[in-house]
Design a protein around this motif. Structure first.
Motif, PDB file in Angstrom:
ATOM      1  N   MET A  33       0.846  -1.205   0.000  1.00 20.36           N
ATOM      2  CA  MET A  33       0.000   0.000   0.000  1.00 20.36           C
ATOM      3  C   MET A  33       0.874   1.244   0.000  1.00 20.36           C
ATOM      4  SD  MET A  33      -2.747  -0.892   2.934  1.00 20.36           S
ATOM      5  CE  MET A  33      -4.054   0.262   2.616  1.00 20.36           C
ATOM      6  N   ASP A  34       0.580   2.150  -0.903  1.00 14.48           N
ATOM      7  CA  ASP A  34       1.339   3.396  -0.846  1.00 14.48           C
ATOM      8  C   ASP A  34       0.616   4.395   0.067  1.00 14.48           C
ATOM      9  OD1 ASP A  34      -0.612   4.771  -2.264  1.00 14.48           O
ATOM     10  OD2 ASP A  34       0.418   4.631  -4.183  1.00 14.48           O
ATOM     11  N   HIS A  35       1.219   5.570   0.158  1.00 14.21           N
ATOM     12  CA  HIS A  35       0.727   6.585   1.083  1.00 14.21           C
ATOM     13  C   HIS A  35      -0.751   6.920   0.845  1.00 14.21           C
ATOM     14  CE1 HIS A  35       0.900   9.880   3.796  1.00 14.21           C
ATOM     15  NE2 HIS A  35       0.795  10.810   2.869  1.00 14.21           N
ATOM     16  N   LEU A  36      -1.144   7.078  -0.419  1.00 22.00           N
ATOM     17  CA  LEU A  36      -2.539   7.417  -0.725  1.00 22.00           C
ATOM     18  C   LEU A  36      -3.474   6.260  -0.372  1.00 22.00           C
ATOM     19  CD1 LEU A  36      -2.311   9.333  -4.134  1.00 22.00           C
ATOM     20  CD2 LEU A  36      -2.577  10.280  -1.835  1.00 22.00           C
ATOM     21  N   GLN A  57      -3.058   4.162   2.002  1.00 16.95           N
ATOM     22  CA  GLN A  57      -3.202   4.159   3.461  1.00 16.95           C
ATOM     23  C   GLN A  57      -4.167   5.236   3.931  1.00 16.95           C
ATOM     24  OE1 GLN A  57       0.542   4.300   5.488  1.00 16.95           O
ATOM     25  NE2 GLN A  57       1.204   2.328   4.671  1.00 16.95           N
TER      26      GLN A  57
END
Lengths: 628, 264
Positions: free
Chosen positions: B1-4, B6
């Motif tokens: 999962m990337d920052h967005l 999450q």
């Protein structure tokens, strides 16, 4: 408005991919006035993380209050914080260091704002513990260190601040370092690093200080860059606490966030409360590429097959990878209420999306904050720490608390829905051989204390009536209603008792007498813990019911569930009347053994006049009048 | 999962908590970029629908482009739109500086809507990085009968356990975007293809970075006329997002006073 704001300053553009990485939350903790907010202000300034105009704004606000430059004003944005020079609530600010994103969490150091400190710190990956080198560790240093342990933060950098007051003298700094190490060791915390620094002047924050040539270790920014950002959740056994169940367009979705592990379409899952299994038929997403899997951290919507209906709080996990299951649980506690906690108090235990009613069965040890040793005590002081045992009415599914995961994160909530403590669950509690779960008479907690804790009095409600009269049904419905009203109620019913406690007894008059006696004793013990105990037992003889009243004491009501023999026989849900008529069962009440109807019951429910629901309402109303 | 991913997962979790625990519930739609993202996240959470009313507290001083956008997307997104209106500025606290006094109309309009619909939950799209007092907010922020924000006495909030209202007259402000930064919003808009009012994009060397009432909102100098250009601009910018919102800057405490009284 016609004016246009002026241009922007250019800083190095950051690499897009790096910017899309998640940010590591770092909490800054420590005793009040040891310089946390100043440190953050300085850190942001020295690393070019401040917006234009911010410094000018801070200078102006400082001047207004007769100060040179007050870095803490960057975070202490509330008027009260600026006027009184104290951080009240925690703030989170994004912060970039080279190629890495952080969120800096500024937590208040004042004891009265402990709840705000926890709010800020609870999901941090690492902590910077700020200690004034001149003062050494103080009460809030110890309290915060303790909290770091209990909320599960293991990576700790100690910043020895204000070393300019020690003239950057290596020996003096090492002495403070040793005393802080000793304190943390007691808590089984190992600081990864000590950085001697002056936040106000910027020594060893973002640039190496010339005033401490003896210090060769990493400066603060280097220490932050070295914080590990490993995420182990996805590799652990699968867990999904059900958040809700939706029905949209004739389709049912089970929604929730995956706390651990990964899930694939086709996987078999156990539904915790039901023990049954279901298959994941689909993982539904809106406006997103279709994927057949999902992993820890994702909020998902599942379609299950068969179309079972779990409830909020249900735990979904892979068969053979079940969590712990126990009705007695040992837990650590950080206590946030302004009044002490005592044994016998009842709370709602929130655990992920589940809620369970629990009672504090014992306070096993309490932490002394002046030296961090533990001691025996019958109460946990306001904002204190302890190890306790919680008891629930039903077995609770849980994973023991483990740093870096969301396992075992218990939170205690009082009757007014206020969060009063955090309770990292340690594991199932077992009773030592020969000890008793309940204090015998003369126990340490009085009935009135328990009543105060629970908000209601204890009572034994004794339901008598023919087999099939509806006693257990009414009792269970009333239990549910009382529970919904926040009343700690339980049911002892004849069949259940005969399955276990009284499995050695038959149906002769002597055995029936003993059955009643045991039920009354159990009811008395439960009532002593403050509960409302509803006993559903045929108890056909006036003399036996009199015995029950004597055992249970004054808070006892006899309730006659009056259903005619004809109705009972017609219902015959268990087939017992037919068997009795055919002579297959001896001593059957109403057929081949007497039933002595109560002459003067405290409550007389003529049960075949209304349905079970209405009878339960009558009973519930009666009980509520008696215990409030 | 990337920052967005999450951020999205956490916001979806928050929206589902709100939907489960607070009834009646409504979402505020200011027609700006953040609240459009919020509606989008609700559709993520509820499989394409927004299962509660969306409320626009109208100061009647928004840009015409914003009203046009509202009418278009109410239909396209199948929203249950409820409108609230704001009392005239003359009825507002005269001790507030002029722009803040004007902004206070929205507080009054919002309070009237909460009363009218007896709302227990109000979802609002504020973010911590916008403003210092917003940085101190809770995800579930309880408001007493007078709608006041008791900043000295916020409840603890940890391990995803949020405050629940326990008495009548208390409502909860739910803030699903609290952890998002301005740049996250823009990257998410780009990734998801979320429509925005075109005032955000430069025309004749100017664009709006934050949208409010016409008379108290200023554009910035910018040539960023596409999403990609706006994102590049933000990556290299160091002025504050709300620099163009007059009520934030009239005096040190103006915005805090607005917020304590119930402003967003």
């Amino acid at each position: 408005m016609s004016e246009t704001l002026t241009a922007t300053t250019i800083i190095d553009p950051i690499d897009r991919d790096v910017a899309l990485e998640s940010a590591t939350p770092i909490v800054i903790v420590g005793h009040v006035d040891h310089g946390k907010s100043t440190l953050i202000g300085r850190l942001l300034y020295d690393t070019n993380n401040l917006e234009d105009g911010k410094v000018a704004q801070i200078l102006e606000s400082s001047k207004k209050r007769g100060l040179a430059i007050e870095w803490s004003f960057l975070l202490d944005s509330l008027q009260i914080e600026r006027d009184q020079g104290v951080t009240v609530d925690s703030t989170r600010i994004p912060f970039r260091l080279g190629n890495r994103q952080f969120v800096i969490v500024d937590a208040p150091g004042h004891r009265q704002f402990l709840r705000n400190m926890i709010t800020g710190a609870a999901d941090a990956d690492a902590a910077v513990l700020v200690v004034d080198a001149n003062e050494g560790a103080q009460e809030q240093t110890r309290r915060h260190a303790m909290l770091l342990r209990l909320i599960g933060i293991r990576h700790i950098v100690v910043l020895l601040n204000k070393v300019d007051l020690l003239d950057f003298d290596e020996q003096k700094v090492r002495a403070v370092e040793n005393s802080v190490t000793e304190l943390l060791t007691q808590l089984e915390l190992t600081p990864s690093l000590f950085v001697p620094a002056s936040a106000r002047d910027g020594d060893n924050i973002a640039s190496r200080s010339e005033r401490s040539p003896w210090y060769k270790g990493p400066i603060l920014t280097e220490a932050l860059a070295a914080v590990p950002d490993g995420n182990i959740r996805a590799t652990l056994p699968f867990r999904l606490p059900v958040q809700d169940v939706y029905r949209f367009d004739d389709k049912r979705y089970v929604v929730g966030r995956i706390e651990r592990g990964t899930l694939r379409v086709g996987d078999e899952l156990t539904i915790g409360s039901q023990g049954s299994t279901a298959r994941v038929a689909a993982i539904e997403r809106w406006s997103a590429p279709e994927r057949k899997d999902a992993s820890a951290g994702e909020s998902v919507a599942l379609v299950l097959e068969p179309d079972v209906i779990p409830a909020r709080g249900d735990f979904l996990f892979a068969p053979h990878q079940a969590p712990e299951k126990s009705a007695r649980i040992r837990a650590n506690l950080f206590w946030l209420r302004q009044e002490p906690l005592r044994v016998g108090e009842t709370f709602r235990l929130r655990l992920a999306t589940a809620e369970h009613q629990v009672t504090v069965a014992s306070i096993d040890s309490v932490v002394r904050l002046d030296d961090l040793t533990t001691q025996q005590s019958d109460e946990v002081p306001p904002e204190g720490f302890a190890e306790i045992t919680l008891v629930a009415g039903e077995a609770i599914l849980f994973d023991p608390f483990s740093p870096g995961t969301s396992d075992g994160r218990g939170v205690l909530v009082d009757r007014n829905q206020r969060i009063v403590g955090g309770a990292p669950l340690l594991g199932p509690a077992t009773l030592a051989a020969g000890s008793h779960a309940i204090h015998p008479s003369g126990g340490e907690v009085s009935g009135s204390e328990r009543a105060r804790g629970k908000g209601h009095k204890a009572r034994v409600i004794w339901l008598t009536g023919l087999s099939g009269a509806g006693k257990s049904t009414i009792a269970r419905l009333a239990e549910r209603k009382l529970w919904a009203d926040g009343i700690d109620a339980c049911v002892l019913d004849g069949d259940t008792l005969r399955m276990g406690l009284c499995s050695d007894l038959g149906f002769t008059e002597a055995d029936r007498h003993e059955n009643v006696r045991r039920a009354a004793e159990v009811a008395r013990i439960l009532a002593q813990t403050g509960q409302v105990v509803i006993v559903a037992l045929i108890s056909p003889l006036e003399a036996d019911r009199g015995l029950a009243r004597r055992i249970a004491g004054v808070a006892f009501d006899e309730v006659f569930v009056d259903t005619s023999l004809a109705t009972c026989e017609e219902r015959d849900s268990k087939g017992l009347y037919r068997a009795a008529r055919e002579g297959k069962i001896e001593n059957f009440t109403g057929i081949s053994a007497p039933y002595e109807a109560p002459a003067k019951p405290d409550l007389h429910i003529i049960a075949d006049k209304s349905n079970a629901e209405q009878n339960a309402v009558t009973l519930t109303d009666y009980i509520l009048r008696k215990i409030r | 999962m990337d920052h967005l991913d999450q951020l999205e997962a956490q916001s979806v979790f928050i929206l589902r908590e709100a939907y489960r625990k607070l009834k009646p519930l409504a979402m505020l739609w200011s027609l700006g970029k953040d609240s459009n993202v919020m509606i989008w996240l609700a559709r993520k959470a509820f499989l394409g629908r927004v299962p509660f009313p969306v409320m626009h507290v109208d100061t009647e001083k928004k840009f015409p482009e914003m009203y046009k956008f509202r009418d278009e997307y109410t239909k396209k997104w199948n929203l249950d739109l409820q409108l609230g209106y704001c009392p005239p500025v003359e009825e507002m606290d005269p001790t507030l500086p002029p722009a803040a006094r004007s902004a206070a109309r929205k507080t009054a309009g919002l309070a009237a809507m909460i009363e009218k619909h007896k709302l227990q939950g109000v979802i609002a799209g504020i973010r911590r990085d916008e403003q210092g007092t917003r940085a101190k907010e809770r995800v579930f922020s309880p408001r007493g009968a007078s709608h006041k924000w008791d900043i000295r006495n916020q409840p603890p909030e940890f391990w995803d356990q949020y405050a629940t209202p326990h008495e009548d007259g208390v409502h909860i402000r739910v803030h699903p975007l609290l952890a998002w930064r301005e740049i996250d919003i823009w990257r998410y808009v780009e990734r998801e293809g979320i429509p925005l009012v075109d005032l955000y994009f430069a025309r004749n060397g100017k664009r709006y970075r934050s949208l409010g009432d016409q008379d108290i909102t200023s554009p910035i100098e910018s040539n960023a006329s596409t999403l990609a250009e706006v994102i590049t601009e933000l990556e290299t910018t160091r002025t504050s997002e709300r620099a163009g919102r007059a009520m934030d800057h009239e005096s040190e405490d103006a915005f805090e006073r607005l917020r304590v009284a119930g402003y967003l």
